[in-house]
Design a protein around this motif. Structure first.
Motif, PDB file in Angstrom:
ATOM      1  N   ASP A  97     -27.985 -13.115  26.017  1.00 15.62           N
ATOM      2  CA  ASP A  97     -26.730 -13.223  25.286  1.00 15.62           C
ATOM      3  C   ASP A  97     -26.879 -14.386  24.303  1.00 15.62           C
ATOM      4  O   ASP A  97     -27.113 -15.519  24.717  1.00 15.62           O
ATOM      5  N   SER A  98     -26.726 -14.111  23.029  1.00 17.90           N
ATOM      6  CA  SER A  98     -26.922 -15.160  22.014  1.00 17.90           C
ATOM      7  C   SER A  98     -25.822 -16.207  22.024  1.00 17.90           C
ATOM      8  O   SER A  98     -25.946 -17.241  21.375  1.00 17.90           O
ATOM      9  N   THR A 108     -32.875  -3.468  16.704  1.00 20.19           N
ATOM     10  CA  THR A 108     -34.167  -2.779  16.620  1.00 20.19           C
ATOM     11  C   THR A 108     -35.191  -3.543  15.784  1.00 20.19           C
ATOM     12  O   THR A 108     -36.323  -3.087  15.637  1.00 20.19           O
ATOM     13  N   LEU A 127     -33.622  -4.947  10.313  1.00 19.08           N
ATOM     14  CA  LEU A 127     -33.208  -5.892   9.266  1.00 19.08           C
ATOM     15  C   LEU A 127     -34.271  -6.974   9.071  1.00 19.08           C
ATOM     16  O   LEU A 127     -34.689  -7.250   7.949  1.00 19.08           O
ATOM     17  N   ASP A 156     -31.532 -10.584  21.318  1.00 26.97           N
ATOM     18  CA  ASP A 156     -30.559  -9.504  21.525  1.00 26.97           C
ATOM     19  C   ASP A 156     -30.285  -9.345  23.015  1.00 26.97           C
ATOM     20  O   ASP A 156     -31.168  -9.541  23.853  1.00 26.97           O
ATOM     21  N   ASN A 172     -21.438  -0.735  17.254  1.00 23.10           N
ATOM     22  CA  ASN A 172     -21.908  -2.120  17.204  1.00 23.10           C
ATOM     23  C   ASN A 172     -23.402  -2.273  17.404  1.00 23.10           C
ATOM     24  O   ASN A 172     -23.950  -3.356  17.262  1.00 23.10           O
ATOM     25  N   THR A 215     -29.261  -1.762  10.988  1.00 22.70           N
ATOM     26  CA  THR A 215     -28.812  -2.142   9.644  1.00 22.70           C
ATOM     27  C   THR A 215     -29.483  -1.224   8.621  1.00 22.70           C
ATOM     28  O   THR A 215     -30.711  -1.120   8.608  1.00 22.70           O
TER      29      THR A 215
HETATM   30  N1  SAM Z   1     -29.818  -5.786  12.508  1.00 26.39           N
HETATM   31  C1  SAM Z   1     -29.982  -4.926  13.656  1.00 26.39           C
HETATM   32  C2  SAM Z   1     -31.009  -3.826  13.330  1.00 26.39           C
HETATM   33  O1  SAM Z   1     -31.464  -3.742  12.189  1.00 26.39           O
HETATM   34  O2  SAM Z   1     -31.305  -3.033  14.242  1.00 26.39           O
HETATM   35  C3  SAM Z   1     -28.693  -4.289  14.087  1.00 26.39           C
HETATM   36  C4  SAM Z   1     -27.713  -5.230  14.652  1.00 26.39           C
HETATM   37  S1  SAM Z   1     -26.355  -4.419  15.463  1.00 26.39           S
HETATM   38  C5  SAM Z   1     -25.209  -4.160  14.191  1.00 26.39           C
HETATM   39  C6  SAM Z   1     -25.668  -5.724  16.421  1.00 26.39           C
HETATM   40  C7  SAM Z   1     -26.524  -6.163  17.588  1.00 26.39           C
HETATM   41  O3  SAM Z   1     -25.884  -7.222  18.277  1.00 26.39           O
HETATM   42  C8  SAM Z   1     -26.807  -5.085  18.612  1.00 26.39           C
HETATM   43  O4  SAM Z   1     -28.189  -4.907  18.699  1.00 26.39           O
HETATM   44  C9  SAM Z   1     -26.244  -5.646  19.922  1.00 26.39           C
HETATM   45  O5  SAM Z   1     -27.032  -5.333  21.066  1.00 26.39           O
HETATM   46  C10 SAM Z   1     -26.278  -7.138  19.648  1.00 26.39           C
HETATM   47  N2  SAM Z   1     -25.350  -7.952  20.447  1.00 26.39           N
HETATM   48  C11 SAM Z   1     -24.041  -7.724  20.714  1.00 26.39           C
HETATM   49  N3  SAM Z   1     -23.530  -8.735  21.452  1.00 26.39           N
HETATM   50  C12 SAM Z   1     -24.553  -9.618  21.654  1.00 26.39           C
HETATM   51  C13 SAM Z   1     -24.646 -10.859  22.341  1.00 26.39           C
HETATM   52  N4  SAM Z   1     -23.596 -11.415  22.959  1.00 26.39           N
HETATM   53  N5  SAM Z   1     -25.840 -11.498  22.329  1.00 26.39           N
HETATM   54  C14 SAM Z   1     -26.921 -10.955  21.707  1.00 26.39           C
HETATM   55  N6  SAM Z   1     -26.872  -9.790  21.055  1.00 26.39           N
HETATM   56  C15 SAM Z   1     -25.709  -9.124  21.014  1.00 26.39           C
END
Ligand code: SAM
Length: 327
Positions: A174-175, A127, A130, A148, A93, A97
């Motif tokens: 936390d979003s 990171t 994207l 994030d 998770n 991307t």
């Molecule tokens: N687009 C990003 C990149 O290019 O690096 C990758 C995204 S990754 C698939 C999903 C992200 O969601 C992770 O960085 C994780 O820490 C974040 N995440 C998970 N739960 C979250 C929450 N409740 N609030 C904020 N971010 C969260």
């Protein structure tokens, strides 16, 4: 043999990160964030580092002039070192991307967002790969916000944005908690998939589970819609099974009320470890005055992205859809 600019930067990030990893007794990714920050500031910021190492690092940083590199070269080199660090240990998770998906999202954002200036949010910025892929492709003035929950990933996003000179406003939280931001014109996100552990917070969402833990990806969709201005667009990387879970009826009803589905583009299964992990790009538009639904949503099964002939055909069809629906 002459090495490419991306290789040159990769080597610098990698070698200096390895030195800092050893000196600071931290992980490679943590060391990478530190070295990126040093490079941006032009000096070694960590007080624990010995004098001799400071000299060695400064010499390496001084050999590189970031002004001689394009934003894309910096992004690609940083992406490669992050990938190296993520091989050590990262949950699915939290993965970055991939480029190919970032390019497709950039193409779609460019096609849908006609205005020369707009506000963009990535509520799972990770990171920053994207977002920066999209920003590097668009010839537009974009005001960006990233959120994030993971403090290391958002630090990497911060360093990434600094090195590429992208003024992104970042929040480490936390979003799914309340967000103190003005509405945006577009959301992009590679959604974290799974259960959201905070049942109390989930109660504030229409898409909360009738019982037990709610799906984080459902709540993320609702939160994205909430923070989008009327008629704004939302581009999400979703699991293919989104509309097949036991809570999908709730999601459909939410969609009917709040958005129109502009498109679903299924990514080639070959991009993923297995069929169950395969994903799609979902494009939504938030309802608002004067909204016009497309005659038919853009439904595409993308071929393997390396199949140039098939990809060309599909892109022609996508362009035709835009001509017919989005003039
Ligand atoms: N687009 C990003 C990149 O290019 O690096 C990758 C995204 S990754 C698939 C999903 C992200 O969601 C992770 O960085 C994780 O820490 C974040 N995440 C998970 N739960 C979250 C929450 N409740 N609030 C904020 N971010 C969260």
């Amino acid at each position: 043999m002459k090495i490419s600019p991306v290789e040159e930067l990769f080597t610098l990030f990698n070698e200096t990160a390895l030195v800092l990893q050893e000196e600071l007794s931290c992980t490679y990714l943590e060391a990478l964030a530190e070295t990126g920050e040093n490079l941006f500031h032009g000096s070694v910021l960590q007080e624990e580092v010995s004098e001799i190492t400071v000299k060695r690092l400064e010499k390496q940083y001084n050999e590189i002039n970031l002004d001689n590199f394009s934003k894309e070269e910096i992004r690609k080199a940083f992406q490669l070192v992050i990938l190296k660090g993520m091989k050590e240990n990262v949950q699915p998770n939290h993965q970055m991307t991939p480029d190919s998906v970032g390019m497709l999202i950039s193409y779609l954002v460019d096609k849908f967002m006609k205005q020369p200036t707009f506000r963009l949010l990535d509520p799972a910025i990770g990171t920053g790969n994207l977002v920066s892929t999209v920003l590097n492709q668009l010839q537009k003035n974009v005001q960006s916000i990233g959120i994030d929950i993971d403090d290391l990933l958002i630090k990497l996003a911060y360093v990434n944005a600094n090195l590429q000179e992208h003024p992104i406003e970042l929040f480490n939280q936390d979003s799914l908690e309340p967000l103190f931001i003005d509405p945006v014109d577009a959301v992009i996100a590679d959604l974290p998939v799974g259960y959201y552990p905070n049942d109390v917070r989930a109660q504030d969402y229409q898409l909360k589970a009738p019982e037990g833990h709610s799906y984080a990806h459902h709540l993320f969709i609702e939160q994205s819609v909430t923070h989008t201005a009327p008629l704004g667009y939302i581009f999400l990387i979703i699991p293919n099974g989104l509309f097949e879970s036991e809570q999908s009826q709730q999601l459909r009803e939410f969609f009917k009320k709040e958005v129109i589905v502009q498109g679903v583009l299924q990514l080639p299964v070959s991009m993923f470890n297995n069929k169950n992990a395969a994903k799609s790009i979902l494009v939504l538009q938030k309802k608002g005055e004067g909204i016009v639904a497309p005659k038919q949503a853009l439904l595409v099964n993308l071929p393997s992205l390396s199949n140039a002939v098939e990809m060309d055909k599909i892109l022609k069809n996508i362009n035709k859809w835009f001509e017919e629906n989005k003039r």
